[in-house]
Design a protein around this motif. Structure first.
Motif, PDB file in Angstrom:
ATOM      1  N   CYS A 183       0.866  -1.289  -0.035  1.00 34.16           N
ATOM      2  CA  CYS A 183       0.090   0.051  -0.097  1.00 34.16           C
ATOM      3  C   CYS A 183       0.917   1.348   0.003  1.00 34.16           C
ATOM      4  CB  CYS A 183      -0.936  -0.038   1.082  1.00 34.16           C
ATOM      5  SG  CYS A 183      -1.955   1.363   1.525  1.00 34.16           S
ATOM      6  N   CYS A 234      -6.686  -2.221   1.422  1.00 33.67           N
ATOM      7  CA  CYS A 234      -5.643  -2.680   2.104  1.00 33.67           C
ATOM      8  C   CYS A 234      -6.053  -2.916   3.636  1.00 33.67           C
ATOM      9  CB  CYS A 234      -4.609  -1.116   2.295  1.00 33.67           C
ATOM     10  SG  CYS A 234      -3.161  -1.234   3.885  1.00 33.67           S
ATOM     11  N   ALA A 258      -7.352   1.678   2.963  1.00 34.79           N
ATOM     12  CA  ALA A 258      -7.137   2.237   1.435  1.00 34.79           C
ATOM     13  C   ALA A 258      -7.705   1.181   0.328  1.00 34.79           C
ATOM     14  CB  ALA A 258      -5.851   2.696   1.215  1.00 34.79           C
ATOM     15  N   HIS A 318      -5.381   0.438   7.026  1.00 34.07           N
ATOM     16  CA  HIS A 318      -6.183   1.553   7.228  1.00 34.07           C
ATOM     17  C   HIS A 318      -7.364   1.710   6.142  1.00 34.07           C
ATOM     18  CE1 HIS A 318      -2.261   2.532   8.850  1.00 34.07           C
ATOM     19  NE2 HIS A 318      -2.755   2.172   9.898  1.00 34.07           N
ATOM     20  N   HIS A 343       0.127   3.975   1.156  1.00 32.03           N
ATOM     21  CA  HIS A 343       0.100   4.680   2.405  1.00 32.03           C
ATOM     22  C   HIS A 343       1.247   4.328   3.342  1.00 32.03           C
ATOM     23  CE1 HIS A 343      -2.225   5.571   6.548  1.00 32.03           C
ATOM     24  NE2 HIS A 343      -1.811   6.907   6.022  1.00 32.03           N
ATOM     25  N   TYR A 344       1.215   3.195   4.043  1.00 29.35           N
ATOM     26  CA  TYR A 344       2.441   2.919   5.066  1.00 29.35           C
ATOM     27  C   TYR A 344       2.684   1.422   4.749  1.00 29.35           C
ATOM     28  CZ  TYR A 344       2.793   7.103   7.764  1.00 29.35           C
ATOM     29  OH  TYR A 344       3.211   8.266   8.606  1.00 29.35           O
ATOM     30  N   GLY A 403       1.274  -1.251   3.925  1.00 31.05           N
ATOM     31  CA  GLY A 403       0.555  -2.442   4.318  1.00 31.05           C
ATOM     32  C   GLY A 403       0.318  -3.394   2.974  1.00 31.05           C
ATOM     33  N   PRO A 415      -7.051   6.357   2.969  1.00 34.29           N
ATOM     34  CA  PRO A 415      -5.998   7.228   2.931  1.00 34.29           C
ATOM     35  C   PRO A 415      -4.897   7.459   2.030  1.00 34.29           C
ATOM     36  CG  PRO A 415      -5.527   5.565   4.728  1.00 34.29           C
ATOM     37  CD  PRO A 415      -6.913   5.326   4.102  1.00 34.29           C
TER      38      PRO A 415
HETATM   39  S1  FES Z   1      -1.162   1.115   5.112  1.00 31.88           S
HETATM   40 FE1  FES Z   1      -2.591   0.819   3.756  1.00 31.88          FE
HETATM   41  S2  FES Z   1      -4.056   2.066   4.114  1.00 31.88           S
HETATM   42 FE2  FES Z   1      -2.513   2.476   5.703  1.00 31.88          FE
END
Ligand code: FES
Ligand SMILES: Cc1cc2nc3c(=O)[nH]c(=O)nc-3n(C[C@H](O)[C@H](O)[C@H](O)COP(=O)(O)OP(=O)(O)OC[C@H]3O[C@@H](n4cnc5c(N)ncnc54)[C@H](O)[C@@H]3O)c2cc1C
Length: 512
Positions: free
Chosen positions: A53, A72, A77, A75, A55-56, A58, A90
């Motif tokens: 992901c 994901c 996404a 969080h 975002h972070y 994932g 996110p």
């Molecule tokens: S790591 Fe995927 S939504 Fe945050």
């Protein structure tokens, strides 16, 4: 969470895998040329996109496939399997996309595809002549990005009272405060990102009033900004405690990056802190400052932290996890006064404190809307499309109270992902999309090694069911009101959280 992706593992898709190994509706993680790739089959079609992901990082392979998208697990996404596009916050950036081929009973992942150029979906005639966004937080930033992604090419200005470019606010009480996330992780984008997209980002620019008739925002410095369409995304402000000593400089709050930096500076020169309030932010601050080795005391009026939101069992777990990490609770009482180095409680107890962090909730920043004559109801009232009572003025994020089809009530929610998704929806609607805001709310909190994920919204519940073991930190808790499922909390069960989100979305769509 981490900024670094893990080393790719799994089969080398360039060499091919047996087609029979990938059933319809299944995903496999593997690699191509050292990059982690997710191979998926859905509706008979094959897809290959980046496995992490944006975002972070994932692991998307542990998420859920829904038609030609993947969600994901961390969080929530959502990415398009066809294009890699980040369809829902996110995540804001796309993941890569590869060409897939099937032959000789095998599936091969071939070359990486160029990012698809999105052509704006909205007819040009619907676009406003200019857009002004008041607020450079979750909702404001997501809206600005989405306007450009949708092909809006008119003047676009984002006014932010903050001095910093939009940043990852949830991190301010978590890894950043704990000293586990460097400051480079905190901005959502660089100043160049906005400049390259023609988004005029004005920092330290506070809107003082809105003239809805003349379509103008008046700034605190006396300048004016005309708008064709306006998005209000002013967020919320911490509720201030008014007791003797509350104006002392060692009484702190946490909302902005500057606040968090100040807490880090205080923490490095202190031994003891008192946190007032067992709110999410208060408890995250307690965990992060404990991780820095401070002696942490939490003072709150309730008998158990989080009990009203999550119930007694989860409240007990939250307390136990904090206590195992050395946090000391003073519950059933509150602060009655502050001194320079001491907090006096209503119970009469006195706690030494080098500084105090107050986390007793927030209040939506609605004064601009109120003064402009826009309808207010403990927030800014918006319709299902996030437009306020004044046509052409929209609201999103912590300030917006919208008609929620799941609860049948008008709700206002203070979650990062909700704010970003509202910003995205408002942006599309400014361009004429007429898209209802029907996203199921999602929230997460991290305190020490305890990670709670929560989907839905149950301001009130009369019953909850626990599947698994709360004490063992492996459970799914379902909250109901009048028999109706409203929200689901999970610990160590990301898959259940996504399944609950999908189920609640289905209930909204079916109007049940
Ligand atoms: S790591 Fe995927 S939504 Fe945050
Ligand atoms: C420390 C912390 C941790 C959090 N952790 C989580 C979490 O783990 N999960 C979660 O779901 N949520 C979390 N939240 C909540 C989440 O951050 C908010 O719900 C979200 O930021 C709301 O987005 P927003 O755009 O409405 O407001 P904000 O992100 O607050 O942005 C508001 C913006 O408006 C600007 N502004 C205000 N007034 C004016 C004005 N008059 N003129 C110009 N600009 C103005 C502000 O400067 C700011 O830039 C956390 C919040 C905090 C403070």
């Amino acid at each position: 969470m981490s900024e670094e992706g893990a080393k790719p593992t799994g089969p080398d898709f360039a060499q091919g895998i047996p087609a029979a190994d990938l059933a319809d509706g299944a995903m496999i993680q593997g690699q191509v040329s050292g990059e982690a790739v997710l191979l998926a089959r859905s509706g008979g079609a094959l897809f290959a996109i980046g496995a992490e992901c944006s975002h972070y990082h994932g692991p998307l392979a542990e998420g859920v496939l829904v038609a030609d998208t993947v969600r994901c697990p961390w969080h929530h996404a959502c990415f398009s399997l066809r294009t890699g596009e980040a369809l829902r916050a996110p995540a804001l950036n796309p993941v890569s996309c590869w060409r897939v081929e099937q032959g000789d009973g095998k599936i091969y992942v071939r070359e990486k595809l160029e990012p698809e150029q999105r052509s704006g979906r909205t007819p040009a005639r619907a676009a406003p002549e200019s857009v002004v966004i008041v607020g450079g937080g979750a909702a404001g930033n997501a809206a600005a990005e989405m306007l450009r992604r949708e092909g809006y090419s008119g003047p676009l200005t984002m006014l932010s009272a903050d001095d910093a470019v939009p940043y990852d606010r949830p991190n301010l009480s978590k890894d950043y405060l704990a000293g586990n996330a460097p400051e480079e992780w905190i901005p959502l984008r660089s100043a160049e990102f906005y400049a390259e997209r023609g988004i005029e980002l004005k920092l330290g620019a506070r809107a003082a009033a809105i003239d809805a008739k003349d379509r103008e925002v008046r700034l605190a410095d006396g300048s004016r900004q005309r708008f064709g369409a306006l998005l209000l995304a002013t967020g919320a402000e911490p509720v201030r405690l008014r007791i003797p000593g509350s104006d002392l400089p060692n009484i702190r709050y946490l909302r902005t990056l500057a606040d968090s930096r100040a807490l880090v500076a205080k923490a490095t020169a202190s031994r003891r802190v008192v946190v007032i309030g067992a709110s999410f932010i208060g408890l995250e601050v307690a965990a992060s400052l404990r991780a820095r080795g401070l002696e942490v005391h939490v003072v709150a009026p309730e008998a158990r932290p989080m009990e009203t939101v999550f119930g007694a069992e989860v409240g007990d777990l939250v307390r136990r996890v904090h206590e195992e990490h050395g946090v000391v609770f003073h519950l059933g009482t509150t602060a009655s006064s502050f001194d320079r180095d001491r907090v006096t409680l209503q119970s009469g107890e006195r706690l030494d404190a080098d500084f105090v962090v107050v986390g007793i909730g927030v209040r939506p920043e609605i004064v601009l809307a109120e003064q402009a004559g826009i309808a207010i109801d403990r927030g800014v009232t918006v319709d299902p499309y996030l437009e306020t009572s004044t046509p052409g003025i929209w609201a999103a994020g912590d300030i917006a109270r919208w008609p929620d089809r799941l609860t049948g009530e008008r709700i206002r929610i203070e979650h990062w992902v909700v704010a970003e998704r509202q910003g995205q929806t408002a942006a599309r609607n400014m361009l004429g999309a007429r898209e209802r805001f029907d996203a199921v709310p999602f929230f997460w909190t991290q305190q020490h090694d305890l990670l709670l994920s929560y989907v839905g919204h149950a301001a009130k519940w009369d019953r909850f069911e626990i599947d698994g073991s709360v004490a063992a930190k492996d459970c799914t808790v379902t909250y109901r009101q009048g028999g109706r499922k409203l929200a689901v909390l999970t610990i160590s069960r990301d898959r259940d959280s996504l399944d609950a989100e999908i189920e609640l979305e289905g209930m909204i769509a079916a109007g049940t």
